[in-house]
Every structure is written in C-alpha cells, then in structure tokens.
Design a protein around this motif. Structure first.
Motif, PDB file in Angstrom:
ATOM      1  N   TYR A 122       0.446  -1.250   6.637  1.00  0.00           N
ATOM      2  CA  TYR A 122       0.502  -2.353   5.675  1.00  0.00           C
ATOM      3  C   TYR A 122       0.925  -1.894   4.275  1.00  0.00           C
ATOM      4  O   TYR A 122       1.857  -2.475   3.690  1.00  0.00           O
ATOM      5  CB  TYR A 122      -0.839  -3.079   5.637  1.00  0.00           C
ATOM      6  CG  TYR A 122      -0.862  -4.282   4.719  1.00  0.00           C
ATOM      7  CD1 TYR A 122       0.040  -5.327   4.885  1.00  0.00           C
ATOM      8  CD2 TYR A 122      -1.788  -4.377   3.683  1.00  0.00           C
ATOM      9  CE1 TYR A 122       0.024  -6.437   4.050  1.00  0.00           C
ATOM     10  CE2 TYR A 122      -1.814  -5.477   2.845  1.00  0.00           C
ATOM     11  CZ  TYR A 122      -0.907  -6.502   3.031  1.00  0.00           C
ATOM     12  OH  TYR A 122      -0.926  -7.595   2.196  1.00  0.00           O
ATOM     13  N   PRO A 123       0.308  -0.860   3.705  1.00  0.00           N
ATOM     14  CA  PRO A 123       0.780  -0.422   2.382  1.00  0.00           C
ATOM     15  C   PRO A 123       2.214   0.097   2.411  1.00  0.00           C
ATOM     16  O   PRO A 123       2.950  -0.046   1.425  1.00  0.00           O
ATOM     17  CB  PRO A 123      -0.213   0.673   1.981  1.00  0.00           C
ATOM     18  CG  PRO A 123      -0.871   1.100   3.238  1.00  0.00           C
ATOM     19  CD  PRO A 123      -0.880  -0.090   4.136  1.00  0.00           C
ATOM     20  N   GLU A 156      -4.207 -11.008   2.710  1.00  0.00           N
ATOM     21  CA  GLU A 156      -3.533  -9.819   3.233  1.00  0.00           C
ATOM     22  C   GLU A 156      -2.740 -10.154   4.500  1.00  0.00           C
ATOM     23  O   GLU A 156      -2.618  -9.352   5.408  1.00  0.00           O
ATOM     24  CB  GLU A 156      -4.562  -8.722   3.516  1.00  0.00           C
ATOM     25  CG  GLU A 156      -5.307  -8.275   2.267  1.00  0.00           C
ATOM     26  CD  GLU A 156      -6.511  -7.401   2.569  1.00  0.00           C
ATOM     27  OE1 GLU A 156      -7.074  -6.841   1.621  1.00  0.00           O
ATOM     28  OE2 GLU A 156      -6.895  -7.276   3.749  1.00  0.00           O
ATOM     29  N   TRP A 249      -5.081   1.790   3.474  1.00  0.00           N
ATOM     30  CA  TRP A 249      -5.448   0.500   2.894  1.00  0.00           C
ATOM     31  C   TRP A 249      -6.892   0.162   3.232  1.00  0.00           C
ATOM     32  O   TRP A 249      -7.317   0.270   4.379  1.00  0.00           O
ATOM     33  CB  TRP A 249      -4.529  -0.585   3.435  1.00  0.00           C
ATOM     34  CG  TRP A 249      -4.753  -1.939   2.838  1.00  0.00           C
ATOM     35  CD1 TRP A 249      -5.552  -2.938   3.320  1.00  0.00           C
ATOM     36  CD2 TRP A 249      -4.160  -2.449   1.646  1.00  0.00           C
ATOM     37  NE1 TRP A 249      -5.488  -4.032   2.507  1.00  0.00           N
ATOM     38  CE2 TRP A 249      -4.640  -3.760   1.463  1.00  0.00           C
ATOM     39  CE3 TRP A 249      -3.266  -1.914   0.714  1.00  0.00           C
ATOM     40  CZ2 TRP A 249      -4.253  -4.556   0.394  1.00  0.00           C
ATOM     41  CZ3 TRP A 249      -2.882  -2.705  -0.356  1.00  0.00           C
ATOM     42  CH2 TRP A 249      -3.373  -4.003  -0.510  1.00  0.00           C
ATOM     43  N   SER A 251      -9.275  -2.959   3.285  1.00  0.00           N
ATOM     44  CA  SER A 251      -9.213  -4.414   3.195  1.00  0.00           C
ATOM     45  C   SER A 251     -10.311  -4.950   2.290  1.00  0.00           C
ATOM     46  O   SER A 251     -11.464  -4.532   2.358  1.00  0.00           O
ATOM     47  CB  SER A 251      -9.344  -5.033   4.588  1.00  0.00           C
ATOM     48  OG  SER A 251      -9.347  -6.440   4.500  1.00  0.00           O
TER      49      SER A 251
END
Length: 255
Positions: A122-123, A156, A249, A251
């Motif tokens: 994700y990042p 997110e 990451w 959350s």
C-alpha cells in the motif's frame, strides 16, 4: 520475476493478496477454527470452476443474497469433493462426514480481511502514484448488497490509488479467462494510448493460473507469494528505479 527489456508503461495489480491482505488467510483461519483440513475450502472452490456459486458471484451473474449463500454452502459441502480432497491430498479413502460450513460467516470474514491494506504494497502504491506512474487494477470481485457498509470506501481504500479498475463482477468476466485480460488491455490503450503493447504492462498477481493467462497474451508478470509482498515491492523498485521499501504501513482505520 518479470523479464524486463524496457521500462514498463503501465503497472497492473490484482487486489486480494497483493494490495490488500489475502482473503486466503481468512479461509485458513476458518478451517483451523472448525477442524476442517487446511486447503479444503479453496480446493472445493477451484474444483467447481467456472460454474460454482463463487464464480457466478464474481461474474455478477447472481445476486449477493441468501440464495447465493445457500448455493455456496451446498458447493462447499459436496460429499464427492470432500471425498476427492481426502483421497488426493490426505491419502484417506474413508473420510469422516462432511462438516457443516457456515458459508455466510466465511464469506464476510474473507471480505473483512481483504479490506486491510497490505503493509508493504500500500505505501509503495501511494509513492508510485505520487511519482506519476500509470496504475491499473484487475481483480475478481463481488458486489455487496445495497446498504452494506462495505460499499462505502474507507480512508485507506486501495481502489482510490488506481486510475483504471477492472472489476470482474461489474464486467461479467473473471480471471483466469482470456477475455477479461483482453478487455483490460483495451481499456488501458483507450486511456493511455493505442501504442501500448501487452509487453509494456507488468501484472502482479498471487495466483499462478492468473499469471499464466496474462503471460500468454504477452503481458509481463510478477508472482506475489503469500506473506511476501515485500519481495514484490523490491521488484517494483527494480522496474521503476524508485525507492519503495520503507516502514510497513500501520493502519489507522477502523473496519
């Protein structure tokens, strides 16, 4: 890993198990909790390709309602598949009775699990987007019932990273069938240029069968191994020349 002759023009991603936490983990958790041999549920789903309830839901052919859960439960509790799994995978010729499987609980556990962004990918996606990379997604999906909270994107939500998102349940096709890849390439060319060739696209997926079809069309592929998305991010670094592996990451969202 991908074979690179030139810099890719489009990065194409599967979602579950690549950009978000794999729903396979939720399946395994359910199997362990209920004393079901690990691997049976996924085995039974795959064995009924392409005509099982799961596959029909992912093509948007049946609604996501009580009838679907009844059909999905019936698929998972088929005595012939239970016996075949034991014979092929466990070398057991006289298996115990087929267990009762709560298909609705299993499904929603899978969906909840796969709403969590992958801590490594994700990042990396956010950095790629910030650097102007063309990002597309090709995912086998399901449509949630009207009014369900999962219809609302969270803070997110990985879908927001992609300029192009091909959802199986919305287009009536699913991986690994060739037609959805051809359709995706068509949309990629319409958005970013007719000069884009299949080999200009690199596809990240966690299922070998899905990658095999992509490769047959000339798309370059990267296999994402369950629990090893950090390795896939390193491959993204090699492809793009960017530094993408940082802190995982954490959350902050509540599901």
């Amino acid at each position: 890993m991908a074979s690179v002759q030139s810099r890719p023009k489009v990065l194409l991603f599967d979602i579950g198990g690549v950009c978000v936490v794999s729903p396979f983990q939720a399946i395994l958790d359910y199997e362990i909790q209920h004393g079901i041999p690990p691997g049976y549920i996924n085995y039974s789903i795959r064995a009924l390709t392409p005509n099982g309830a799961w596959h029909k839901l992912e093509r948007g052919e049946i609604p996501n309602d009580a009838t679907y859960f009844r059909l999905f439960k019936a698929d998972l509790e088929r005595a012939d598949l239970w016996a075949r799994f034991h014979a092929e995978k466990l070398n057991v010729s006289d298996p115990p009775p087929v267990p009762a499987i709560d298909a609705e609980t299993l499904y929603w556990n899978m969906m909840a699990h796969s709403r969590k962004p992958d801590p490594w990918m994700y990042p990396a996606l956010l950095k790629l987007k910030a650097h102007g990379w063309r990002l597309a997604a090709l995912s086998n999906t399901t449509v949630f019932p009207d009014g369900h909270p999962f219809n609302e994107p969270g803070p997110e939500d990985v879908k927001g990273v992609f300029e192009l998102f091909v959802s199986s349940a919305h287009v009536g096709m699913r991986k690994p069938n060739r037609d959805i890849y051809e359709y995706t390439l068509k949309l990629i060319r319409e958005r970013w240029g007719q000069d884009i060739r299949a080999e200009d696209v690199v596809f990240f997926d966690d299922i070998g069968e899905n990658l095999k079809t992509a490769k047959s069309l000339g798309i370059r592929t990267v296999r994402v191994v369950l629990g090893k998305t950090k390795d896939a991010v390193r491959e993204l670094e090699r492809l793009t020349g960017l530094e993408l592996v940082g802190e995982p990451w954490v959350s902050k969202a509540k599901l």
